[in-house]
Design a protein around this motif. Structure first.
Motif, PDB file in Angstrom:
ATOM      1  N   TYR A  19       3.781  -4.749   9.531  1.00  0.00           N
ATOM      2  CA  TYR A  19       2.872  -4.129  10.452  1.00  0.00           C
ATOM      3  C   TYR A  19       1.553  -4.041  10.201  1.00  0.00           C
ATOM      4  CZ  TYR A  19       6.843  -2.198  12.237  1.00  0.00           C
ATOM      5  OH  TYR A  19       8.375  -2.473  12.523  1.00  0.00           O
ATOM      6  N   ALA A  20       0.388  -5.075  10.068  1.00  0.00           N
ATOM      7  CA  ALA A  20      -0.831  -5.822   9.606  1.00  0.00           C
ATOM      8  C   ALA A  20      -1.453  -4.136   9.725  1.00  0.00           C
ATOM      9  CB  ALA A  20      -1.603  -6.661   9.898  1.00  0.00           C
ATOM     10  N   ASN A  21      -2.231  -3.882   9.069  1.00  0.00           N
ATOM     11  CA  ASN A  21      -2.904  -2.473   9.619  1.00  0.00           C
ATOM     12  C   ASN A  21      -4.309  -2.460   8.524  1.00  0.00           C
ATOM     13  OD1 ASN A  21      -1.155   0.705  10.071  1.00  0.00           O
ATOM     14  ND2 ASN A  21      -0.737  -1.206   9.411  1.00  0.00           N
ATOM     15  N   GLN A  22      -5.438  -2.249   9.739  1.00  0.00           N
ATOM     16  CA  GLN A  22      -6.650  -2.403   9.071  1.00  0.00           C
ATOM     17  C   GLN A  22      -7.921  -0.618   9.826  1.00  0.00           C
ATOM     18  OE1 GLN A  22      -9.134  -5.313  10.306  1.00  0.00           O
ATOM     19  NE2 GLN A  22      -8.745  -5.159  12.584  1.00  0.00           N
ATOM     20  N   SER A  23      -8.087  -0.428   8.627  1.00  0.00           N
ATOM     21  CA  SER A  23      -8.877   1.209   8.513  1.00  0.00           C
ATOM     22  C   SER A  23     -10.139   1.040   8.305  1.00  0.00           C
ATOM     23  CB  SER A  23      -7.893   2.440   7.928  1.00  0.00           C
ATOM     24  OG  SER A  23      -6.518   2.093   8.586  1.00  0.00           O
ATOM     25  N   VAL A  24     -10.636   1.860   8.225  1.00  0.00           N
ATOM     26  CA  VAL A  24     -12.720   2.432   7.608  1.00  0.00           C
ATOM     27  C   VAL A  24     -12.306   3.368   7.146  1.00  0.00           C
ATOM     28  CG1 VAL A  24     -14.880   2.239   7.368  1.00  0.00           C
ATOM     29  CG2 VAL A  24     -13.511   0.469   8.558  1.00  0.00           C
ATOM     30  N   PHE A  25     -12.929   4.038   6.201  1.00  0.00           N
ATOM     31  CA  PHE A  25     -13.233   5.583   5.633  1.00  0.00           C
ATOM     32  C   PHE A  25     -14.267   6.061   6.204  1.00  0.00           C
ATOM     33  CE2 PHE A  25     -10.459   3.890   2.170  1.00  0.00           C
ATOM     34  CZ  PHE A  25      -9.204   4.451   2.273  1.00  0.00           C
ATOM     35  N   THR A  26     -14.414   7.184   6.947  1.00  0.00           N
ATOM     36  CA  THR A  26     -15.472   6.814   7.211  1.00  0.00           C
ATOM     37  C   THR A  26     -16.301   8.707   6.704  1.00  0.00           C
ATOM     38  OG1 THR A  26     -14.836   8.204   8.760  1.00  0.00           O
ATOM     39  CG2 THR A  26     -15.103   5.918   9.688  1.00  0.00           C
ATOM     40  N   GLU A  27     -15.579   9.979   6.198  1.00  0.00           N
ATOM     41  CA  GLU A  27     -16.290  10.165   5.573  1.00  0.00           C
ATOM     42  C   GLU A  27     -15.160  10.822   4.378  1.00  0.00           C
ATOM     43  OE1 GLU A  27     -16.404  14.527   6.971  1.00  0.00           O
ATOM     44  OE2 GLU A  27     -16.522  13.381   9.260  1.00  0.00           O
ATOM     45  N   LEU A  28     -15.779  11.090   2.611  1.00  0.00           N
ATOM     46  CA  LEU A  28     -14.964  10.799   1.499  1.00  0.00           C
ATOM     47  C   LEU A  28     -16.116  12.312   0.842  1.00  0.00           C
ATOM     48  CD1 LEU A  28     -14.315   7.133   0.777  1.00  0.00           C
ATOM     49  CD2 LEU A  28     -13.280   8.506   0.797  1.00  0.00           C
ATOM     50  N   GLU A  29     -14.775  13.583   1.122  1.00  0.00           N
ATOM     51  CA  GLU A  29     -15.679  14.448   0.422  1.00  0.00           C
ATOM     52  C   GLU A  29     -15.008  14.848  -1.029  1.00  0.00           C
ATOM     53  OE1 GLU A  29     -16.339  17.560   2.273  1.00  0.00           O
ATOM     54  OE2 GLU A  29     -17.635  16.811   4.018  1.00  0.00           O
ATOM     55  N   PRO A  30     -14.655  14.654  -2.163  1.00  0.00           N
ATOM     56  CA  PRO A  30     -14.219  14.511  -3.305  1.00  0.00           C
ATOM     57  C   PRO A  30     -13.586  15.822  -3.449  1.00  0.00           C
ATOM     58  CG  PRO A  30     -15.141  13.016  -3.725  1.00  0.00           C
ATOM     59  CD  PRO A  30     -15.948  13.386  -2.821  1.00  0.00           C
TER      60      PRO A  30
ATOM     61  N   VAL B  61     -10.925  13.804   3.723  1.00  0.00           N
ATOM     62  CA  VAL B  61     -10.787  12.577   3.611  1.00  0.00           C
ATOM     63  C   VAL B  61     -10.677  12.159   5.360  1.00  0.00           C
ATOM     64  CG1 VAL B  61      -9.394   9.992   3.328  1.00  0.00           C
ATOM     65  CG2 VAL B  61      -9.914  11.923   1.961  1.00  0.00           C
ATOM     66  N   VAL B  62     -11.903  11.473   5.962  1.00  0.00           N
ATOM     67  CA  VAL B  62     -11.749  11.031   7.427  1.00  0.00           C
ATOM     68  C   VAL B  62     -10.952   8.990   7.400  1.00  0.00           C
ATOM     69  CG1 VAL B  62     -12.441  10.929   9.497  1.00  0.00           C
ATOM     70  CG2 VAL B  62     -12.801  13.041   8.403  1.00  0.00           C
TER      71      VAL B  62
ATOM     72  N   GLN C 277      -5.284  -1.876  16.644  1.00  0.00           N
ATOM     73  CA  GLN C 277      -4.131  -0.649  17.521  1.00  0.00           C
ATOM     74  C   GLN C 277      -2.809  -0.583  16.749  1.00  0.00           C
ATOM     75  OE1 GLN C 277      -3.551   0.276  20.632  1.00  0.00           O
ATOM     76  NE2 GLN C 277      -4.990  -1.484  22.180  1.00  0.00           N
ATOM     77  N   PRO C 278      -2.087   1.238  17.477  1.00  0.00           N
ATOM     78  CA  PRO C 278      -3.340   2.210  18.220  1.00  0.00           C
ATOM     79  C   PRO C 278      -4.414   2.961  17.772  1.00  0.00           C
ATOM     80  CG  PRO C 278      -1.393   3.050  17.005  1.00  0.00           C
ATOM     81  CD  PRO C 278      -1.296   1.753  16.329  1.00  0.00           C
ATOM     82  N   PHE C 279      -5.499   2.758  18.551  1.00  0.00           N
ATOM     83  CA  PHE C 279      -6.569   3.361  17.286  1.00  0.00           C
ATOM     84  C   PHE C 279      -6.511   5.067  17.258  1.00  0.00           C
ATOM     85  CE2 PHE C 279      -7.910  -0.828  19.201  1.00  0.00           C
ATOM     86  CZ  PHE C 279      -8.538  -1.501  18.290  1.00  0.00           C
ATOM     87  N   PHE C 280      -6.684   5.188  16.514  1.00  0.00           N
ATOM     88  CA  PHE C 280      -6.645   6.253  15.669  1.00  0.00           C
ATOM     89  C   PHE C 280      -8.080   7.053  14.574  1.00  0.00           C
ATOM     90  CE2 PHE C 280      -3.069   4.858  13.161  1.00  0.00           C
ATOM     91  CZ  PHE C 280      -3.349   6.123  12.340  1.00  0.00           C
ATOM     92  N   THR C 281      -8.138   8.939  15.372  1.00  0.00           N
ATOM     93  CA  THR C 281      -8.756   8.816  13.390  1.00  0.00           C
ATOM     94  C   THR C 281      -7.812   9.881  13.052  1.00  0.00           C
ATOM     95  OG1 THR C 281     -10.735   8.517  14.710  1.00  0.00           O
ATOM     96  CG2 THR C 281     -11.299  10.655  12.898  1.00  0.00           C
ATOM     97  N   LEU C 282      -7.834  10.473  11.929  1.00  0.00           N
ATOM     98  CA  LEU C 282      -6.968  10.783  11.296  1.00  0.00           C
ATOM     99  C   LEU C 282      -8.047  11.598   9.693  1.00  0.00           C
ATOM    100  CD1 LEU C 282      -4.078  12.177   9.139  1.00  0.00           C
ATOM    101  CD2 LEU C 282      -4.318   9.857   7.674  1.00  0.00           C
ATOM    102  N   THR C 283      -8.607  13.008  10.033  1.00  0.00           N
ATOM    103  CA  THR C 283      -9.005  14.316   9.163  1.00  0.00           C
ATOM    104  C   THR C 283      -7.813  14.961   8.388  1.00  0.00           C
ATOM    105  OG1 THR C 283     -10.573  14.018  11.096  1.00  0.00           O
ATOM    106  CG2 THR C 283     -10.714  15.708   8.959  1.00  0.00           C
ATOM    107  N   VAL C 284      -7.958  14.451   7.435  1.00  0.00           N
ATOM    108  CA  VAL C 284      -7.650  15.544   5.792  1.00  0.00           C
ATOM    109  C   VAL C 284      -8.087  16.117   5.460  1.00  0.00           C
ATOM    110  CG1 VAL C 284      -6.168  15.071   4.418  1.00  0.00           C
ATOM    111  CG2 VAL C 284      -5.771  13.374   5.755  1.00  0.00           C
ATOM    112  N   GLN C 285      -8.062  17.532   5.378  1.00  0.00           N
ATOM    113  CA  GLN C 285      -8.716  18.714   4.602  1.00  0.00           C
ATOM    114  C   GLN C 285      -7.996  19.782   4.347  1.00  0.00           C
ATOM    115  OE1 GLN C 285     -12.259  19.159   6.706  1.00  0.00           O
ATOM    116  NE2 GLN C 285     -12.545  21.089   4.010  1.00  0.00           N
TER     117      GLN C 285
END
Length: 144
Positions: free
Chosen positions: A66-77, A81-82, A88-96
């Motif tokens: 399964y090919a995946n492509q993502s972009v890191f949109t926020e990174l705060e050490p 991590v966003v 497909q399937p398009f989503f945004t993952l936010t890890v706080q």
């Protein structure tokens, strides 16, 4: 935020926010735990910076790729991590990550663009997200 597009789970990990963040920030560690049980990862591009690309192939237990492509949109050490999954399937993952007395409280929020897709994959995504956090815990025990 619509409940029909969002999946949320949370967990307290007995590791520092820095250690948990580093499990995302190291390609070598992330490759060992990303995804549900039985999956492995072959990273192609891993650019840990805002706007950086992360492309990889997730290999299923049956060998399916399964090919995946993502972009890191926020990174705060040690904090946040966003990740924008931009295929497909398009989503945004936010890890706080929040420091608590005995480690880190992790909140994992996955928001799909399309409610129909979200509901179609719900039965897979909910247990998969829990398995992903189980694997994160195992990786922290090994590497942190």
């Amino acid at each position: 935020m619509h409940h029909d597009t969002m999946f949320h789970t949370e967990r307290t990990l007995l590791f520092s926010p820095k250690a948990v963040y580093n499990a995302f920030a190291s390609a070598d560690v992330l490759a060992t735990w990303w995804g549900p049980d039985g999956f492995s990862n072959e990273f192609e591009t891993f650019e840990l910076q805002v706007g950086g690309r992360w492309t990889f192939v997730m290999v299923g237990p049956d060998g399916a790729r399964y090919a995946n492509q993502s972009v890191f949109t926020e990174l705060e050490p040690a904090s946040r991590v966003v990740i924008r999954h931009d295929c497909q399937p398009f989503f945004t993952l936010t890890v706080q990550l929040t420091q608590v007395a005995d480690g880190t409280h992790l909140q994992w929020q996955q928001v799909f663009d399309d409610a129909h897709i979200a509901q179609a994959v719900k039965a897979i995504v909910e247990p998969a997200n829990e398995q992903n956090l189980d694997r994160l815990m195992q990786a922290l025990e090994r590497f942190a």
